[in-house]
Design an enzyme around this catalytic site. Structure first.
Site, PDB file in Angstrom:
ATOM      1  N   GLY A 224      41.747  -5.098  43.594  1.00 11.75           N
ATOM      2  CA  GLY A 224      43.344  -5.469  44.186  1.00 11.75           C
ATOM      3  C   GLY A 224      44.180  -5.376  42.888  1.00 11.75           C
ATOM      4  O   GLY A 224      44.163  -4.699  41.872  1.00 11.75           O
ATOM      5  N   ALA A 225      45.290  -5.910  43.219  1.00  8.97           N
ATOM      6  CA  ALA A 225      46.683  -5.828  42.578  1.00  8.97           C
ATOM      7  C   ALA A 225      46.845  -4.228  42.122  1.00  8.97           C
ATOM      8  O   ALA A 225      46.806  -3.798  41.091  1.00  8.97           O
ATOM      9  CB  ALA A 225      46.462  -6.530  41.110  1.00  8.97           C
TER      10      ALA A 225
ATOM     11  N   GLY B 247      47.587   3.880  39.690  1.00  9.75           N
ATOM     12  CA  GLY B 247      46.282   4.421  39.342  1.00  9.75           C
ATOM     13  C   GLY B 247      45.126   4.352  40.452  1.00  9.75           C
ATOM     14  O   GLY B 247      44.737   5.151  40.817  1.00  9.75           O
ATOM     15  N   HIS B 248      45.291   3.231  41.208  1.00 11.60           N
ATOM     16  CA  HIS B 248      44.527   3.302  42.578  1.00 11.60           C
ATOM     17  C   HIS B 248      45.236   4.037  43.336  1.00 11.60           C
ATOM     18  O   HIS B 248      44.197   4.650  44.058  1.00 11.60           O
ATOM     19  CB  HIS B 248      44.449   1.676  43.014  1.00 11.60           C
ATOM     20  CG  HIS B 248      44.171   0.490  42.220  1.00 11.60           C
ATOM     21  ND1 HIS B 248      44.745  -0.353  41.545  1.00 11.60           N
ATOM     22  CD2 HIS B 248      42.922   0.073  41.451  1.00 11.60           C
ATOM     23  CE1 HIS B 248      44.054  -1.298  40.792  1.00 11.60           C
ATOM     24  NE2 HIS B 248      42.944  -0.848  40.728  1.00 11.60           N
TER      25      HIS B 248
ATOM     26  N   GLN C   2      30.855  -9.945  37.764  1.00  7.73           N
ATOM     27  CA  GLN C   2      31.183  -9.081  36.412  1.00  7.73           C
ATOM     28  C   GLN C   2      31.919  -9.766  35.337  1.00  7.73           C
ATOM     29  O   GLN C   2      32.434  -9.167  34.302  1.00  7.73           O
ATOM     30  CB  GLN C   2      31.505  -7.809  37.004  1.00  7.73           C
ATOM     31  CG  GLN C   2      33.004  -7.869  37.442  1.00  7.73           C
ATOM     32  CD  GLN C   2      33.293  -6.483  38.227  1.00  7.73           C
ATOM     33  OE1 GLN C   2      32.719  -6.190  39.100  1.00  7.73           O
ATOM     34  NE2 GLN C   2      34.515  -5.794  37.463  1.00  7.73           N
TER      35      GLN C   2
ATOM     36  N   GLY D 264      37.953   5.751  38.426  1.00  8.52           N
ATOM     37  CA  GLY D 264      38.741   6.271  37.202  1.00  8.52           C
ATOM     38  C   GLY D 264      37.977   6.402  36.212  1.00  8.52           C
ATOM     39  O   GLY D 264      37.165   5.645  35.657  1.00  8.52           O
ATOM     40  N   LYS D 265      38.312   7.416  35.373  1.00  9.27           N
ATOM     41  CA  LYS D 265      37.937   7.705  33.869  1.00  9.27           C
ATOM     42  C   LYS D 265      38.345   6.585  32.961  1.00  9.27           C
ATOM     43  O   LYS D 265      37.826   6.421  31.948  1.00  9.27           O
ATOM     44  CB  LYS D 265      38.295   9.303  33.528  1.00  9.27           C
ATOM     45  CG  LYS D 265      37.808   9.976  34.325  1.00  9.27           C
ATOM     46  CD  LYS D 265      38.333  11.554  33.517  1.00  9.27           C
ATOM     47  CE  LYS D 265      37.548  12.711  33.976  1.00  9.27           C
ATOM     48  NZ  LYS D 265      38.166  13.852  33.536  1.00  9.27           N
ATOM     49  N   LYS D 266      39.361   5.664  33.303  1.00 11.26           N
ATOM     50  CA  LYS D 266      39.994   4.712  32.478  1.00 11.26           C
ATOM     51  C   LYS D 266      38.696   3.904  32.292  1.00 11.26           C
ATOM     52  O   LYS D 266      38.677   3.302  31.094  1.00 11.26           O
ATOM     53  CB  LYS D 266      41.006   3.864  33.486  1.00 11.26           C
ATOM     54  CG  LYS D 266      41.152   2.479  33.126  1.00 11.26           C
ATOM     55  CD  LYS D 266      42.503   2.686  32.283  1.00 11.26           C
ATOM     56  CE  LYS D 266      42.802   1.192  31.536  1.00 11.26           C
ATOM     57  NZ  LYS D 266      42.217   0.013  32.322  1.00 11.26           N
TER      58      LYS D 266
ATOM     59  N   SER E 262      46.741  -0.724  34.511  1.00 14.50           N
ATOM     60  CA  SER E 262      45.954  -1.664  34.676  1.00 14.50           C
ATOM     61  C   SER E 262      46.536  -2.931  35.308  1.00 14.50           C
ATOM     62  O   SER E 262      47.725  -3.210  35.035  1.00 14.50           O
ATOM     63  CB  SER E 262      45.248  -2.078  33.397  1.00 14.50           C
ATOM     64  OG  SER E 262      44.621  -3.239  33.487  1.00 14.50           O
TER      65      SER E 262
HETATM   66  P1  AMP Z   1      39.754  -2.280  39.299  1.00 13.87           P
HETATM   67  O1  AMP Z   1      40.574  -2.367  40.295  1.00 13.87           O
HETATM   68  O2  AMP Z   1      40.634  -2.260  37.817  1.00 13.87           O
HETATM   69  O3  AMP Z   1      38.316  -2.527  39.299  1.00 13.87           O
HETATM   70  O4  AMP Z   1      39.840  -0.666  39.453  1.00 13.87           O
HETATM   71  C1  AMP Z   1      39.457   0.108  40.467  1.00 13.87           C
HETATM   72  C2  AMP Z   1      39.313   1.689  40.198  1.00 13.87           C
HETATM   73  O5  AMP Z   1      40.457   2.135  39.824  1.00 13.87           O
HETATM   74  C3  AMP Z   1      38.169   1.753  39.254  1.00 13.87           C
HETATM   75  O6  AMP Z   1      37.362   3.104  39.348  1.00 13.87           O
HETATM   76  C4  AMP Z   1      39.065   2.033  37.862  1.00 13.87           C
HETATM   77  O7  AMP Z   1      38.567   2.833  36.697  1.00 13.87           O
HETATM   78  C5  AMP Z   1      40.523   2.897  38.612  1.00 13.87           C
HETATM   79  N1  AMP Z   1      41.597   2.623  37.685  1.00 13.87           N
HETATM   80  C6  AMP Z   1      41.956   1.473  37.280  1.00 13.87           C
HETATM   81  N2  AMP Z   1      43.069   1.758  36.516  1.00 13.87           N
HETATM   82  C7  AMP Z   1      43.265   3.146  36.515  1.00 13.87           C
HETATM   83  C8  AMP Z   1      44.217   4.171  36.022  1.00 13.87           C
HETATM   84  N3  AMP Z   1      45.048   3.833  35.215  1.00 13.87           N
HETATM   85  N4  AMP Z   1      43.956   5.430  36.192  1.00 13.87           N
HETATM   86  C9  AMP Z   1      43.009   5.842  36.957  1.00 13.87           C
HETATM   87  N5  AMP Z   1      42.149   5.129  37.443  1.00 13.87           N
HETATM   88  C10 AMP Z   1      42.164   3.661  37.471  1.00 13.87           C
END
Ligand code: AMP
Length: 274
Positions: free
Chosen positions: A28-29, A33-34, A58, A144-146, A182
């Site tokens: 969320g949030a 990127g999402h 986690q 994401g590759k992040k 992020s």
């Molecule tokens: P999170 O909500 O941070 O757990 O991220 C959910 C998905 O979005 C994960 O697969 C992350 O790798 C991806 N993600 C987060 N930030 C980015 C970004 N800046 N660019 C690409 N993918 C992202």
């Protein structure tokens, strides 16, 4: 868009879908990127499921589980506008029971870099991703590759458990100055955000060195650390192959350069695939 808050509601909603399913798991949030992951999933599938779940297993003791940004209303709007078919927002009780069976991250790859700094993090991550992949019944799941090490471990889990889903790696989305987006960036003020650019700058410095013919990992890392002096604390700079084995020399087409550093409140990660 159907919002499902329990497994039963998800399964009921899935009855309305036919064709291929793309799945985007998130905490969320939501940011751009999402959004990019959702857009890629939309292009490649008939239907899209997005999940939003801040997964407690986690987060380590003392980490930001309670403070993790939650923006339910805005997230629902974003998914609705993106024409997501099902938004799965389960409660903790819907996802976990007591005395569960646990998946363990691999002994080496799960306990270096992020896994060394956050021991146990990847076990919890794999546990929830396994559950979500199974529940989504996705053909394709987008990550994401992040979070490069997370992505590698998910790919390994899918391989080791013979799971029937394609894991699609999506490029890192950055703001116009280069900061990798992020959800935790909201913890930073403007001055800290400016210093946070040292992560992407260090990776850019590495790219320039490599393009100039410098392939020695130690030399590149040393230069990167100079750029990273603006960060409050550097946790690691690493140069590994795509299987996360450390490299002495950059191998073009098989290298990931990673950095983790604290700037103000958040711990930031960024990387570059060469
Ligand atoms: P999170 O909500 O941070 O757990 O991220 C959910 C998905 O979005 C994960 O697969 C992350 O790798 C991806 N993600 C987060 N930030 C980015 C970004 N800046 N660019 C690409 N993918 C992202």
């Amino acid at each position: 868009m159907i919002i499902a808050r329990s497994v039963a509601e998800l399964q009921e909603a899935q009855k309305t879908l036919s064709g291929t399913i793309g799945f985007v798991p998130t905490m969320g949030a939501l940011h751009k990127g999402h959004h990019a992951l959702i857009q890629q999933a939309k292009k490649e599938n008939d239907h899209i499921i997005v999940s939003i779940f801040v997964n407690p297993t986690q987060f380590l003791e003392g980490e930001d589980l309670d403070a993790y940004p939650r923006k339910e209303e805005a997230d629902i709007k974003i998914c609705d506008l993106a024409k997501v078919d099902i938004l799965f927002m389960p409660t903790i009780d819907a996802m976990y029971e007591e005395d569960e069976l646990y998946i363990a991250a691999p002994a080496r790859r799960g306990y270096i870099l992020e896994g060394e700094k956050r021991p146990g993090h990847f076990d919890g991550m794999l546990q929830i991703v396994m559950k979500l992949l199974n529940l989504s019944k996705a053909n394709n799941a987008y990550f994401g590759k992040k979070d490069a090490q997370q992505l590698a471990l998910i790919m390994q889990m899918v391989k080791n458990y013979f799971m029937d889903v394609n894991i699609i790696a999506c490029d890192i989305v950055r703001d116009d100055k280069g900061l990798a987006l992020s959800s935790r960036n909201v913890y930073m003020n403007e001055e800290e955000k400016a210093r946070a650019l040292s992560l992407s700058r260090a990776l850019k410095r590495a790219t320039n060195m490599i393009m100039g013919g410098e392939l020695h990992a130690e030399v590149i890392k040393e230069e990167m650390l100079k750029v990273l002096q603006e960060a409050d604390k550097v946790e690691y700079v690493a140069i590994v192959d795509r299987a996360f084995n450390p490299l002495d020399k950059v191998e073009i087409g098989n290298t990931i350069i990673l950095v983790a550093a604290w700037v103000g409140k958040p711990r930031l990660i960024d990387n570059l695939w060469i």
